[in-house]
Design a protein around this motif. Structure first.
Motif, PDB file in Angstrom:
ATOM      1  N   PHE A 136     -26.668  61.593  28.967  1.00 47.57           N
ATOM      2  CA  PHE A 136     -25.718  60.897  30.019  1.00 47.57           C
ATOM      3  C   PHE A 136     -25.736  59.506  29.678  1.00 47.57           C
ATOM      4  O   PHE A 136     -26.403  58.683  30.098  1.00 47.57           O
ATOM      5  CB  PHE A 136     -26.126  61.179  31.658  1.00 47.57           C
ATOM      6  CG  PHE A 136     -25.454  60.715  32.593  1.00 47.57           C
ATOM      7  CD1 PHE A 136     -24.564  61.502  33.398  1.00 47.57           C
ATOM      8  CD2 PHE A 136     -25.640  59.369  33.078  1.00 47.57           C
ATOM      9  CE1 PHE A 136     -23.772  61.010  34.341  1.00 47.57           C
ATOM     10  CE2 PHE A 136     -24.732  58.728  33.970  1.00 47.57           C
ATOM     11  CZ  PHE A 136     -24.029  59.649  34.682  1.00 47.57           C
ATOM     12  N   GLY A 137     -24.603  59.137  28.762  1.00 51.03           N
ATOM     13  CA  GLY A 137     -24.725  57.748  28.472  1.00 51.03           C
ATOM     14  C   GLY A 137     -23.930  57.625  27.075  1.00 51.03           C
ATOM     15  O   GLY A 137     -24.260  58.561  26.296  1.00 51.03           O
ATOM     16  N   VAL A 138     -23.504  56.484  26.449  1.00 45.28           N
ATOM     17  CA  VAL A 138     -23.024  56.292  25.106  1.00 45.28           C
ATOM     18  C   VAL A 138     -24.236  55.856  24.241  1.00 45.28           C
ATOM     19  O   VAL A 138     -24.129  56.546  23.184  1.00 45.28           O
ATOM     20  CB  VAL A 138     -21.857  55.312  25.341  1.00 45.28           C
ATOM     21  CG1 VAL A 138     -22.302  53.964  25.566  1.00 45.28           C
ATOM     22  CG2 VAL A 138     -20.844  55.496  23.775  1.00 45.28           C
ATOM     23  N   VAL A 168     -15.652  56.914  28.221  1.00 41.53           N
ATOM     24  CA  VAL A 168     -15.276  56.850  29.513  1.00 41.53           C
ATOM     25  C   VAL A 168     -16.073  55.827  30.179  1.00 41.53           C
ATOM     26  O   VAL A 168     -15.608  55.508  31.414  1.00 41.53           O
ATOM     27  CB  VAL A 168     -15.954  58.255  30.475  1.00 41.53           C
ATOM     28  CG1 VAL A 168     -14.793  59.445  29.936  1.00 41.53           C
ATOM     29  CG2 VAL A 168     -17.297  58.595  29.960  1.00 41.53           C
ATOM     30  N   LEU A 169     -16.767  55.067  29.330  1.00 44.72           N
ATOM     31  CA  LEU A 169     -17.644  53.859  30.140  1.00 44.72           C
ATOM     32  C   LEU A 169     -16.974  52.488  29.577  1.00 44.72           C
ATOM     33  O   LEU A 169     -17.775  51.591  29.904  1.00 44.72           O
ATOM     34  CB  LEU A 169     -18.912  54.076  30.300  1.00 44.72           C
ATOM     35  CG  LEU A 169     -19.587  54.426  28.865  1.00 44.72           C
ATOM     36  CD1 LEU A 169     -19.533  53.537  27.746  1.00 44.72           C
ATOM     37  CD2 LEU A 169     -21.061  54.852  29.261  1.00 44.72           C
ATOM     38  N   THR A 170     -16.082  52.682  28.724  1.00 43.30           N
ATOM     39  CA  THR A 170     -15.624  51.446  28.066  1.00 43.30           C
ATOM     40  C   THR A 170     -15.108  50.445  29.263  1.00 43.30           C
ATOM     41  O   THR A 170     -15.595  49.220  29.060  1.00 43.30           O
ATOM     42  CB  THR A 170     -14.486  51.682  27.145  1.00 43.30           C
ATOM     43  OG1 THR A 170     -14.992  52.710  26.239  1.00 43.30           O
ATOM     44  CG2 THR A 170     -14.026  50.556  26.435  1.00 43.30           C
ATOM     45  N   ALA A 195     -25.339  45.240  25.993  1.00 40.90           N
ATOM     46  CA  ALA A 195     -25.534  46.475  24.780  1.00 40.90           C
ATOM     47  C   ALA A 195     -26.797  46.962  25.046  1.00 40.90           C
ATOM     48  O   ALA A 195     -26.843  47.963  25.675  1.00 40.90           O
ATOM     49  CB  ALA A 195     -25.355  45.909  23.443  1.00 40.90           C
ATOM     50  N   ARG A 196     -27.840  46.429  24.329  1.00 41.74           N
ATOM     51  CA  ARG A 196     -29.110  47.203  24.525  1.00 41.74           C
ATOM     52  C   ARG A 196     -30.127  45.947  24.247  1.00 41.74           C
ATOM     53  O   ARG A 196     -29.939  44.895  23.750  1.00 41.74           O
ATOM     54  CB  ARG A 196     -29.615  48.131  23.472  1.00 41.74           C
ATOM     55  CG  ARG A 196     -29.174  49.489  23.607  1.00 41.74           C
ATOM     56  CD  ARG A 196     -29.609  50.389  24.982  1.00 41.74           C
ATOM     57  NE  ARG A 196     -29.170  51.279  25.194  1.00 41.74           N
ATOM     58  CZ  ARG A 196     -28.282  51.749  26.077  1.00 41.74           C
ATOM     59  NH1 ARG A 196     -27.622  51.007  26.565  1.00 41.74           N
ATOM     60  NH2 ARG A 196     -27.929  53.113  26.139  1.00 41.74           N
ATOM     61  N   GLY A 197     -31.349  46.066  25.351  1.00 40.77           N
ATOM     62  CA  GLY A 197     -31.985  44.820  25.460  1.00 40.77           C
ATOM     63  C   GLY A 197     -32.855  44.400  24.209  1.00 40.77           C
ATOM     64  O   GLY A 197     -33.097  43.406  23.720  1.00 40.77           O
ATOM     65  N   PRO A 235     -29.478  44.517  36.932  1.00 37.53           N
ATOM     66  CA  PRO A 235     -30.145  45.794  36.755  1.00 37.53           C
ATOM     67  C   PRO A 235     -29.384  46.723  35.899  1.00 37.53           C
ATOM     68  O   PRO A 235     -29.211  47.736  36.365  1.00 37.53           O
ATOM     69  CB  PRO A 235     -30.691  46.043  37.905  1.00 37.53           C
ATOM     70  CG  PRO A 235     -29.623  45.504  38.772  1.00 37.53           C
ATOM     71  CD  PRO A 235     -29.065  44.500  38.257  1.00 37.53           C
ATOM     72  N   HIS A 236     -29.091  46.828  34.754  1.00 41.16           N
ATOM     73  CA  HIS A 236     -28.345  47.459  33.775  1.00 41.16           C
ATOM     74  C   HIS A 236     -27.349  48.194  34.667  1.00 41.16           C
ATOM     75  O   HIS A 236     -27.254  49.643  34.674  1.00 41.16           O
ATOM     76  CB  HIS A 236     -29.413  48.685  33.205  1.00 41.16           C
ATOM     77  CG  HIS A 236     -29.056  49.362  31.949  1.00 41.16           C
ATOM     78  ND1 HIS A 236     -29.744  49.593  30.936  1.00 41.16           N
ATOM     79  CD2 HIS A 236     -27.512  49.560  31.444  1.00 41.16           C
ATOM     80  CE1 HIS A 236     -28.963  50.069  29.862  1.00 41.16           C
ATOM     81  NE2 HIS A 236     -27.605  50.150  30.440  1.00 41.16           N
ATOM     82  N   LEU A 237     -26.139  47.546  35.069  1.00 36.66           N
ATOM     83  CA  LEU A 237     -25.221  48.158  35.716  1.00 36.66           C
ATOM     84  C   LEU A 237     -23.841  48.265  35.062  1.00 36.66           C
ATOM     85  O   LEU A 237     -22.806  48.602  35.603  1.00 36.66           O
ATOM     86  CB  LEU A 237     -24.960  47.102  36.896  1.00 36.66           C
ATOM     87  CG  LEU A 237     -25.803  46.663  37.924  1.00 36.66           C
ATOM     88  CD1 LEU A 237     -25.427  45.701  39.041  1.00 36.66           C
ATOM     89  CD2 LEU A 237     -26.144  47.883  38.668  1.00 36.66           C
TER      90      LEU A 237
HETATM   91  C1  DGY Z   1     -24.963  53.845  27.983  1.00 37.03           C
HETATM   92  O1  DGY Z   1     -24.060  54.495  28.450  1.00 37.03           O
HETATM   93  O2  DGY Z   1     -25.328  53.755  26.948  1.00 37.03           O
HETATM   94  C2  DGY Z   1     -25.301  52.845  29.221  1.00 37.03           C
HETATM   95  O3  DGY Z   1     -25.991  51.700  28.766  1.00 37.03           O
HETATM   96  C3  DGY Z   1     -25.900  53.532  30.569  1.00 37.03           C
HETATM   97  O4  DGY Z   1     -24.957  53.225  31.367  1.00 37.03           O
END
Ligand code: DGY
Length: 319
Positions: free
Chosen positions: A75-77, A100-102, A237-239, A284-286
Motif C-alpha cells: 500500500f504505497g508507491v 494515484v498518489l502523484t 520522498a524518503r527520510g 508526519p508523513h502526510l
Molecule cells: C508512498 O506511497 O510511498 C508514501 O510515502 C506512503 O504514503
C-alpha cells in the motif's frame, strides 16, 4: 472456490476494507498497531497475500523460509522498506501503487514549500500561543516564491507534478536532475547534468527520488554545502535520502535557509534538534494523506492482488 487468505498489516479506509472482506478471506489489523517481526513472519507463513505499508520493515531475514504468501501487495508507491531482491528470490511477487498518489504528494510538497517560504509554522505557533501582538511591517517576513527557481531531484511522476505546479502556478523557473533523459514535458524546464548543478542554482530544492540503495544520504554534508544560503530543501520522498545530522549542522551554519520535511530516516522518531527549530517545517508523513488518494491506493492494491490470483500479471509489479 476457496477465497485467498489475505493479511492487511494496518487499518485501511473502510471502503477498501469492505471490498477486501467481500473478495478475500481477509484478516484486518483492527487495533492498527504495527506488526512485530514475528507477526509479519507468521503472516508470510500463513497467508496467500500480505498487504504491508511503509511502516512495516520487510528485510531479507523475513524471506528466509517457511513462506506461503505468493504476493506482497504494498500500500504505497515507495517500497524501500521491502527487500525486493530477497522477496523475489523467495518467489514472492511485489507490487506497489504508482500514479494515484502523484497529485496528493505534489500538493504536499507545495504546502511545505509555501510554509517554509512564508514562515507559516512559526506564525501559527505564535498566534496559538497568544504571543501575536498585531500587524507590523517587519513581522515574520519570509521569502517571495513567485518567479524563483525550483530544483527537482528525480523527475518522475511526482517530480513533474511539482514542477508543473511551480511553473504554471508560481511562474517559477524549473531546473532538474534525473538519471534518465526526460523529454516531452508540457512546460519549460532545464535538465542539468548533476544533483550538484541543481543545488547550486535552485531557491527551492524538492526531492522526488526513491529511497534506499544508492540514494541513502544523497543529500549529505558536501551537497548541502552547495546549496545557496537563501535556499530551502523540501523532502516528501524518503527520510534516508537526507543525512539528517548533516542537515542540522548545515542549518546551524546557515548554509541553507530552511527545510520542509514530510519524511524522516527513523520514522516516527524525529530528532529533537529538528523539532526545536523554527527554520524547519515538519509534517508526519502526510504526502498521500487525502481520503480520495488513500482509497485509490487501496483499490490499486486490490487490482494487483486480484490479477495475481487470476493468474495474470499484476499491473504494478516491481519484483
Ligand atoms: C508512498 O506511497 O510511498 C508514501 O510515502 C506512503 O504514503
Amino acid at each position: 472456490m476457496k477465497k485467498p487468505k489475505v493479511i492487511v498489516t494496518r487499518r485501511w479506509p473502510l471502503e477498501v476494507e469492505a471490498r477486501l472482506a467481500d473478495a478475500f478471506d481477509a484478516t484486518f489489523n483492527r487495533d492498527d498497531i504495527p506488526l512485530e517481526q514475528d507477526e509479519l513472519s507468521a503472516a508470510l507463513a500463513g497467508a496467500d497475500a500480505v498487504l504491508p505499508t511503509v511502516s512495516d520493515r520487510l528485510g531479507a531475514r523475513l524471506f528466509e523460509g517457511g513462506i506461503k504468501a505468493g504476493i506482497l501487495g504494498n500500500f504505497g508507491v515507495g517500497y524501500n522498506h521491502i527487500d525486493i531482491a530477497a522477496a523475489a528470490a523467495a518467489g514472492i511477487v511485489v507490487t506497489n501503487t504508482p500514479g494515484v498518489l502523484t497529485d496528493a504528494t505534489a500538493d504536499l510538497a507545495l504546502t511545505l514549500l509555501l510554509m517554509c517560504a512564508r514562515r507559516a509554522g512559526e506564525g501559527e505557533r505564535e498566534l496559538r500561543s497568544g504571543k501575536w501582538s498585531g500587524w507590523r511591517p517587519t513581522h515574520l517576513c519570509g521569502t517571495h516564491v513567485t518567479g524563483k527557481t525550483i530544483g527537482i531531484v528525480g523527475m518522475g511522476r511526482i517530480g513533474q507534478a511539482v514542477a508543473r505546479r511551480c511553473h504554471f502556478g508560481f511562474g517559477m523557473d524549473v531546473v532538474f536532475f534525473d538519471q534518465f533523459a526526460v523529454t516531452g514535458l508540457d512546460f519549460r524546464a532545464r535538465q542539468l547534468g548533476t544533483v550538484d548543478d541543481v543545488l547550486a542554482v535552485a531557491d527551492f530544492v524538492s526531492l522526488h527520488c526513491p529511497g534506499g540503495g544508492e540514494n541513502v544520504h544523497l543529500i549529505n554534508a558536501e551537497r548541502l554545502a552547495r546549496m545557496r544560503p537563501e535556499a530551502f530543501l523540501i523532502n516528501t520522498a524518503r527520510g534516508d535520502v537526507v543525512d539528517e545530522v548533516a542537515l542540522i549542522e548545515a542549518l546551524d551554519a546557515r548554509q541553507l535557509a530552511g527545510a520542509g520535511l514530510d519524511v524522516f530516516k527513523f520514522e516516527p522518531q524525529v530528532p529533537m534538534a529538528l523539532r526545536e527549530r523554527d527554520d524547519v517545517v515538519i509534517l508526519p508523513h502526510l504526502g498521500s494523506a487525502t481520503n480520495e488518494t488513500r482509497i485509490a491506493m487501496g483499490m490499486k492494491v486490490i487490482e494487483n492482488i486480484t490479477t495475481f490470483f487470476e493468474g495474470r500479471q499484476p499491473p504494478d509489479r516491481v519484483a
